[in-house]
Design a protein around this motif. Structure first.
Motif, PDB file in Angstrom:
ATOM      1  N   GLN A   4       0.834  -1.205   0.000  1.00  9.60           N
ATOM      2  CA  GLN A   4       0.000   0.000   0.000  1.00  9.60           C
ATOM      3  C   GLN A   4       0.873   1.261   0.000  1.00  9.60           C
ATOM      4  O   GLN A   4       0.565   2.236  -0.691  1.00  9.60           O
ATOM      5  CB  GLN A   4      -0.939  -0.003   1.203  1.00  9.60           C
ATOM      6  N   VAL A   5       1.958   1.240   0.766  1.00  6.27           N
ATOM      7  CA  VAL A   5       2.896   2.370   0.764  1.00  6.27           C
ATOM      8  C   VAL A   5       3.509   2.511  -0.632  1.00  6.27           C
ATOM      9  O   VAL A   5       3.640   3.627  -1.154  1.00  6.27           O
ATOM     10  CB  VAL A   5       3.979   2.194   1.845  1.00  6.27           C
ATOM     11  N   ASP A   6       3.846   1.384  -1.247  1.00  7.66           N
ATOM     12  CA  ASP A   6       4.378   1.416  -2.617  1.00  7.66           C
ATOM     13  C   ASP A   6       3.346   1.999  -3.585  1.00  7.66           C
ATOM     14  O   ASP A   6       3.713   2.734  -4.515  1.00  7.66           O
ATOM     15  CB  ASP A   6       4.794   0.015  -3.068  1.00  7.66           C
ATOM     16  N   ASP A   7       2.067   1.695  -3.373  1.00  3.28           N
ATOM     17  CA  ASP A   7       1.008   2.267  -4.206  1.00  3.28           C
ATOM     18  C   ASP A   7       0.943   3.787  -4.055  1.00  3.28           C
ATOM     19  O   ASP A   7       0.757   4.514  -5.026  1.00  3.28           O
ATOM     20  CB  ASP A   7      -0.352   1.658  -3.871  1.00  3.28           C
ATOM     21  N   PHE A   8       1.101   4.268  -2.823  1.00  4.18           N
ATOM     22  CA  PHE A   8       1.151   5.717  -2.591  1.00  4.18           C
ATOM     23  C   PHE A   8       2.280   6.343  -3.412  1.00  4.18           C
ATOM     24  O   PHE A   8       2.088   7.359  -4.075  1.00  4.18           O
ATOM     25  CB  PHE A   8       1.420   6.022  -1.107  1.00  4.18           C
ATOM     26  N   ARG A   9       3.452   5.718  -3.337  1.00  3.39           N
ATOM     27  CA  ARG A   9       4.606   6.251  -4.062  1.00  3.39           C
ATOM     28  C   ARG A   9       4.374   6.232  -5.573  1.00  3.39           C
ATOM     29  O   ARG A   9       4.733   7.170  -6.281  1.00  3.39           O
ATOM     30  CB  ARG A   9       5.860   5.460  -3.704  1.00  3.39           C
ATOM     31  N   ALA A  10       3.780   5.155  -6.065  1.00  7.21           N
ATOM     32  CA  ALA A  10       3.481   5.062  -7.498  1.00  7.21           C
ATOM     33  C   ALA A  10       2.481   6.143  -7.905  1.00  7.21           C
ATOM     34  O   ALA A  10       2.607   6.745  -8.981  1.00  7.21           O
ATOM     35  CB  ALA A  10       2.941   3.668  -7.837  1.00  7.21           C
ATOM     36  N   ALA A  11       1.491   6.417  -7.052  1.00 11.81           N
ATOM     37  CA  ALA A  11       0.523   7.473  -7.354  1.00 11.81           C
ATOM     38  C   ALA A  11       1.203   8.836  -7.377  1.00 11.81           C
ATOM     39  O   ALA A  11       0.895   9.675  -8.241  1.00 11.81           O
ATOM     40  CB  ALA A  11      -0.607   7.459  -6.325  1.00 11.81           C
ATOM     41  N   CYS A  12       2.135   9.065  -6.464  1.00 11.49           N
ATOM     42  CA  CYS A  12       2.893  10.327  -6.457  1.00 11.49           C
ATOM     43  C   CYS A  12       3.698  10.473  -7.750  1.00 11.49           C
ATOM     44  O   CYS A  12       3.706  11.546  -8.366  1.00 11.49           O
ATOM     45  CB  CYS A  12       3.827  10.387  -5.252  1.00 11.49           C
ATOM     46  N   ALA A  13       4.357   9.395  -8.158  1.00 13.47           N
ATOM     47  CA  ALA A  13       5.157   9.432  -9.383  1.00 13.47           C
ATOM     48  C   ALA A  13       4.264   9.661 -10.606  1.00 13.47           C
ATOM     49  O   ALA A  13       4.610  10.445 -11.503  1.00 13.47           O
ATOM     50  CB  ALA A  13       5.955   8.137  -9.543  1.00 13.47           C
ATOM     51  N   ALA A  14       3.109   9.009 -10.648  1.00 13.45           N
ATOM     52  CA  ALA A  14       2.190   9.182 -11.778  1.00 13.45           C
ATOM     53  C   ALA A  14       1.653  10.608 -11.819  1.00 13.45           C
ATOM     54  O   ALA A  14       1.569  11.213 -12.892  1.00 13.45           O
ATOM     55  CB  ALA A  14       1.039   8.181 -11.682  1.00 13.45           C
ATOM     56  N   ALA A  15       1.316  11.157 -10.668  1.00 13.16           N
ATOM     57  CA  ALA A  15       0.824  12.539 -10.626  1.00 13.16           C
ATOM     58  C   ALA A  15       1.912  13.508 -11.059  1.00 13.16           C
ATOM     59  O   ALA A  15       1.656  14.436 -11.839  1.00 13.16           O
ATOM     60  CB  ALA A  15       0.344  12.886  -9.218  1.00 13.16           C
ATOM     61  N   ALA A  16       3.129  13.292 -10.582  1.00 14.13           N
ATOM     62  CA  ALA A  16       4.244  14.176 -10.921  1.00 14.13           C
ATOM     63  C   ALA A  16       4.560  14.163 -12.412  1.00 14.13           C
ATOM     64  O   ALA A  16       5.075  15.143 -12.949  1.00 14.13           O
ATOM     65  CB  ALA A  16       5.480  13.784 -10.117  1.00 14.13           C
ATOM     66  N   ALA A  17       4.241  13.077 -13.088  1.00 10.64           N
ATOM     67  CA  ALA A  17       4.534  12.948 -14.519  1.00 10.64           C
ATOM     68  C   ALA A  17       3.463  13.570 -15.416  1.00 10.64           C
ATOM     69  O   ALA A  17       3.641  13.627 -16.632  1.00 10.64           O
ATOM     70  CB  ALA A  17       4.699  11.466 -14.871  1.00 10.64           C
ATOM     71  N   GLN A  18       2.358  14.034 -14.822  1.00 11.84           N
ATOM     72  CA  GLN A  18       1.273  14.604 -15.615  1.00 11.84           C
ATOM     73  C   GLN A  18       1.643  15.997 -16.126  1.00 11.84           C
ATOM     74  O   GLN A  18       2.287  16.774 -15.416  1.00 11.84           O
ATOM     75  CB  GLN A  18      -0.012  14.691 -14.785  1.00 11.84           C
ATOM     76  N   PRO A  19       1.235  16.321 -17.342  1.00  9.80           N
ATOM     77  CA  PRO A  19       1.487  17.664 -17.863  1.00  9.80           C
ATOM     78  C   PRO A  19       0.833  18.712 -16.953  1.00  9.80           C
ATOM     79  O   PRO A  19      -0.287  18.525 -16.494  1.00  9.80           O
ATOM     80  CB  PRO A  19       0.815  17.671 -19.243  1.00  9.80           C
ATOM     81  N   GLY A  20       1.557  19.764 -16.680  1.00  7.11           N
ATOM     82  CA  GLY A  20       1.020  20.850 -15.873  1.00  7.11           C
ATOM     83  C   GLY A  20       1.131  20.654 -14.375  1.00  7.11           C
ATOM     84  O   GLY A  20       0.716  21.512 -13.607  1.00  7.11           O
TER      85      GLY A  20
END
Length: 187
Positions: A4-20
């Motif tokens: 679950q902690v890894d999922d949080f990190r993956a969500a942070c990375a995915a959000a950070a990669a979004q345009p804008g």
């Protein structure tokens, strides 16, 4: 729970990669067990600019003590045995053993305090299944994310505490908030 902690990190990375999206301005937010995970994620994930922990479960041992009055001894023993069986089965490639997430007082389930069953089933969607991997109870025994991470949090953190919470002990959340130098709100 580490997944679950890894999922949080993956969500942070995915959000950070979004345009804008400014990758240095990510905010993490979690409730109950997810609120406990927020402490580790905020302390160890680059780019987290702020964190919000709503009624965080930050101490498995404190949660176990709080749960004792809501569980029959036989149900706790059965739940523990099922948890160890699940952990062992998964270690050797088997399927997890599950127990109900919520139940009525006295039933075998993870959350059985008065009112939990009615509250959860009232908001459950059509695909919700009332089950959880039984080994979560075994994992919670040693769960203390703030012991290692609270003091390492460098970003602002808001900890929202429900003073009469029966599942996530408020005194443990308050202690964690103090260690993290958090802004605290009591409800």
């Amino acid at each position: 729970m580490q997944e679950q902690v890894d999922d949080f990190r993956a969500a942070c990375a995915a959000a950070a990669a979004q345009p804008g999206v400014d990758p240095r301005r990510i905010v993490v937010w979690g409730v109950s067990l997810g609120g406990g995970h927020v402490f580790e994620v905020a302390a160890t994930t680059p780019g987290v600019a702020a964190a919000i922990a709503l009624t965080p479960l930050v101490s498995g041992p404190a949660a176990a003590v709080a749960a004792l009055p809501h569980h029959r001894p036989a149900a706790m023993l059965r739940s523990t045995a099922t948890g160890w069986r699940s952990a062992l089965a998964q270690r050797f490639g088997g399927a997890p053993a599950t127990i109900p997430l919520v139940g009525r007082p006295g039933e075998l389930a993870t959350l059985t305090a008065d009112g939990y069953h009615a509250a959860y089933t009232a908001m459950a969607g059509p695909t919700w299944r009332n089950e959880i991997d039984a080994q979560v109870g075994v994992q919670l025994g040693g769960y203390r994310p703030t012991a290692k991470h609270a003091e390492a949090i460098a970003c602002p953190i808001l900890v929202q505490i429900a003073d009469f919470d029966r599942g996530a002990p408020p005194q443990a959340a308050a202690k964690a908030a103090f260690a993290a130098r958090a802004e605290v709100r009591h409800y």
